[in-house]
Design a protein around this motif. Structure first.
Motif, PDB file in Angstrom:
ATOM      1  N   MET A  32       0.840  -1.188   0.000  1.00 49.99           N
ATOM      2  CA  MET A  32       0.000   0.000   0.000  1.00 49.99           C
ATOM      3  C   MET A  32       0.880   1.245   0.000  1.00 49.99           C
ATOM      4  SD  MET A  32      -2.722   1.394   2.853  1.00 49.99           S
ATOM      5  CE  MET A  32      -1.403   2.053   3.863  1.00 49.99           C
ATOM      6  N   ILE A  33       0.427   2.271  -0.687  1.00 51.19           N
ATOM      7  CA  ILE A  33       1.092   3.566  -0.614  1.00 51.19           C
ATOM      8  C   ILE A  33       0.050   4.622  -0.253  1.00 51.19           C
ATOM      9  CG2 ILE A  33       0.836   4.086  -3.083  1.00 51.19           C
ATOM     10  CD1 ILE A  33       3.719   5.323  -2.850  1.00 51.19           C
ATOM     11  N   GLU A  34       0.396   5.471   0.699  1.00 48.85           N
ATOM     12  CA  GLU A  34      -0.484   6.569   1.096  1.00 48.85           C
ATOM     13  C   GLU A  34       0.210   7.875   0.773  1.00 48.85           C
ATOM     14  OE1 GLU A  34      -2.918   8.458   4.922  1.00 48.85           O
ATOM     15  OE2 GLU A  34      -1.711   6.649   5.176  1.00 48.85           O
ATOM     16  N   ILE A  35      -0.543   8.801   0.202  1.00 54.24           N
ATOM     17  CA  ILE A  35      -0.019  10.124  -0.136  1.00 54.24           C
ATOM     18  C   ILE A  35      -0.827  11.162   0.628  1.00 54.24           C
ATOM     19  CG2 ILE A  35       0.421  11.785  -1.964  1.00 54.24           C
ATOM     20  CD1 ILE A  35       0.587   9.468  -3.926  1.00 54.24           C
TER      21      ILE A  35
ATOM     22  N   LEU B  31       7.821  10.446 -10.083  1.00 51.53           N
ATOM     23  CA  LEU B  31       8.140  10.270  -8.666  1.00 51.53           C
ATOM     24  C   LEU B  31       7.723   8.881  -8.183  1.00 51.53           C
ATOM     25  CD1 LEU B  31       9.005  11.607  -5.908  1.00 51.53           C
ATOM     26  CD2 LEU B  31       6.562  12.111  -5.604  1.00 51.53           C
ATOM     27  N   LEU B  32       6.489   8.501  -8.494  1.00 52.04           N
ATOM     28  CA  LEU B  32       5.973   7.223  -7.990  1.00 52.04           C
ATOM     29  C   LEU B  32       6.630   6.030  -8.674  1.00 52.04           C
ATOM     30  CD1 LEU B  32       2.170   8.067  -7.646  1.00 52.04           C
ATOM     31  CD2 LEU B  32       3.919   8.015  -5.859  1.00 52.04           C
ATOM     32  N   SER B  33       6.851   6.130  -9.966  1.00 50.92           N
ATOM     33  CA  SER B  33       7.433   4.993 -10.687  1.00 50.92           C
ATOM     34  C   SER B  33       8.945   4.940 -10.539  1.00 50.92           C
ATOM     35  CB  SER B  33       7.057   5.053 -12.168  1.00 50.92           C
ATOM     36  OG  SER B  33       7.560   6.236 -12.769  1.00 50.92           O
ATOM     37  N   GLY B  34       9.592   6.102 -10.403  1.00 52.05           N
ATOM     38  CA  GLY B  34      11.040   6.124 -10.313  1.00 52.05           C
ATOM     39  C   GLY B  34      11.566   5.962  -8.903  1.00 52.05           C
TER      40      GLY B  34
ATOM     41  N   MET C 182       6.612   2.092  -8.127  1.00 54.68           N
ATOM     42  CA  MET C 182       5.269   1.746  -8.590  1.00 54.68           C
ATOM     43  C   MET C 182       5.265   1.536 -10.098  1.00 54.68           C
ATOM     44  SD  MET C 182       2.773   4.149  -6.272  1.00 54.68           S
ATOM     45  CE  MET C 182       1.358   3.084  -6.561  1.00 54.68           C
ATOM     46  N   ARG C 183       4.345   0.684 -10.567  1.00 58.45           N
ATOM     47  CA  ARG C 183       4.172   0.451 -11.996  1.00 58.45           C
ATOM     48  C   ARG C 183       2.730   0.770 -12.390  1.00 58.45           C
ATOM     49  NH1 ARG C 183       3.934  -4.355 -13.254  1.00 58.45           N
ATOM     50  NH2 ARG C 183       3.933  -5.363 -11.190  1.00 58.45           N
TER      51      ARG C 183
ATOM     52  N   TRP D 168      -2.395   0.827 -10.789  1.00 60.62           N
ATOM     53  CA  TRP D 168      -1.044   0.918 -10.256  1.00 60.62           C
ATOM     54  C   TRP D 168      -0.671  -0.380  -9.558  1.00 60.62           C
ATOM     55  CZ3 TRP D 168       1.753   5.629 -10.558  1.00 60.62           C
ATOM     56  CH2 TRP D 168       1.016   6.706 -11.066  1.00 60.62           C
ATOM     57  N   HIS D 169       0.619  -0.613  -9.458  1.00 62.32           N
ATOM     58  CA  HIS D 169       1.150  -1.713  -8.663  1.00 62.32           C
ATOM     59  C   HIS D 169       2.093  -1.097  -7.630  1.00 62.32           C
ATOM     60  CE1 HIS D 169      -0.402  -4.980 -11.195  1.00 62.32           C
ATOM     61  NE2 HIS D 169      -0.229  -4.108 -12.181  1.00 62.32           N
ATOM     62  N   PRO D 170       1.681  -1.033  -6.357  1.00 63.98           N
ATOM     63  CA  PRO D 170       2.517  -0.404  -5.326  1.00 63.98           C
ATOM     64  C   PRO D 170       3.752  -1.237  -5.035  1.00 63.98           C
ATOM     65  CG  PRO D 170       0.569  -1.378  -4.343  1.00 63.98           C
ATOM     66  CD  PRO D 170       0.399  -1.519  -5.829  1.00 63.98           C
ATOM     67  N   PRO D 171       4.739  -0.638  -4.370  1.00 65.75           N
ATOM     68  CA  PRO D 171       5.962  -1.384  -4.022  1.00 65.75           C
ATOM     69  C   PRO D 171       5.656  -2.486  -3.009  1.00 65.75           C
ATOM     70  CG  PRO D 171       5.931   0.745  -2.929  1.00 65.75           C
ATOM     71  CD  PRO D 171       4.777   0.749  -3.893  1.00 65.75           C
ATOM     72  N   GLU D 172       6.617  -3.341  -2.796  1.00 70.31           N
ATOM     73  CA  GLU D 172       6.427  -4.491  -1.904  1.00 70.31           C
ATOM     74  C   GLU D 172       6.132  -4.057  -0.475  1.00 70.31           C
ATOM     75  OE1 GLU D 172       8.958  -8.405  -0.314  1.00 70.31           O
ATOM     76  OE2 GLU D 172       9.690  -7.186  -2.003  1.00 70.31           O
ATOM     77  N   HIS D 173       6.803  -3.001  -0.025  1.00 63.44           N
ATOM     78  CA  HIS D 173       6.618  -2.521   1.347  1.00 63.44           C
ATOM     79  C   HIS D 173       5.783  -1.240   1.343  1.00 63.44           C
ATOM     80  CE1 HIS D 173       9.487  -5.485   2.720  1.00 63.44           C
ATOM     81  NE2 HIS D 173      10.375  -5.046   1.839  1.00 63.44           N
TER      82      HIS D 173
END
Length: 234
Positions: free
Chosen positions: A1-4, A134-137, A141-142, A152-157
């Motif tokens: 999960m990513i929270e902004i 920012l999110l992909s680099g 995220m993909r 989107w595909h969030p990072p593992e953590h």
């Protein structure tokens, strides 16, 4: 999960000596708003923090950085829509300038403000490109398409990001991440108060994740300050 977590800057002092300035510092009330914001975020953890390069955003972020013990990276793509210079104009002249701008047909709003302001088309390209990079680099995220929508595909953590910016740039970030149609008046559709807090979080959907708007324009931390004196444009 990513929270902004998105935060608009505090109230600027647009006319510190009775004449307009193009790049204002915070007003006295704006500094109180920034401190109240720091108090509101004191119990939260962020993996990365970003601010625009404009003074009013940097000064809003400063108490947060001190309270949370974090550093903010300054990103020019987060800067507000660039306007023609209004330096030295009176309050009446500035009000007349924006009244004429608001009275135009909406199609003309895409062109920004004459004679040499940044177009809203360019703002949208600048901010959408910036947040996606920012999110992909930086955050792994993909993005992929499903039925014409971006997922989107969030990072593992899990990661939590804090962004201090402006009404216009926040409105574009919301438009991009919520996958809603871009309009030239996005800053009206997603208008937020000075030092207000907005929260987005990824949620699973189909074969990816979408951003969900969990809170918009939170101002509970500002109520004890009362209404700000004066004030006009963002």
């Amino acid at each position: 999960m990513i929270e902004i977590v998105l935060v608009r800057h505090g109230q600027p002092d647009w006319e510190p000596h009775g004449r307009a300035v193009d790049h204002p510092a915070l007003s006295a009330h704006g500094r109180l708003q920034a401190q109240a914001l720091a108090d509101a975020l004191a119990g939260e953890r962020f993996d990365a923090c970003y601010t625009s390069t404009l003074k009013r955003a940097i000064e809003t972020a400063a108490p947060v950085a001190a309270r949370l013990g974090v550093e903010f990276e300054r990103c020019s793509w987060l800067d507000e829509l660039r306007l023609p210079t209004l330096e030295g104009r009176t309050s009446t002249e500035v009000e007349q300038f924006f009244a004429r701008a608001r009275a135009r047909d909406l199609e003309q709003w895409w062109d920004g403000l004459p004679p040499d302001g940044e177009s809203f088309r360019h703002l949208y390209e600048r901010v959408s490109g910036g947040v996606e990079a920012l999110l992909s680099g930086s955050h792994g995220m993909r993005i992929h398409s499903n039925s014409g929508f971006r997922l989107w595909h969030p990072p593992e953590h899990d990661r939590r990001l804090l962004i201090v910016a402006h009404e216009g740039t926040i409105s574009v970030i919301l438009s991009v991440l919520l996958d809603v149609e871009p309009v030239s008046w996005a800053f009206v559709r997603f208008s937020s108060y000075w030092a207000a807090i907005t929260r987005l979080v990824t949620v699973p959907i189909a074969d990816g994740y979408a951003f969900s708007l969990r809170a918009f324009n939170e101002i509970g931390h500002l109520l004890a300050l009362g209404p700000p004196p004066g004030g006009r444009r963002g």
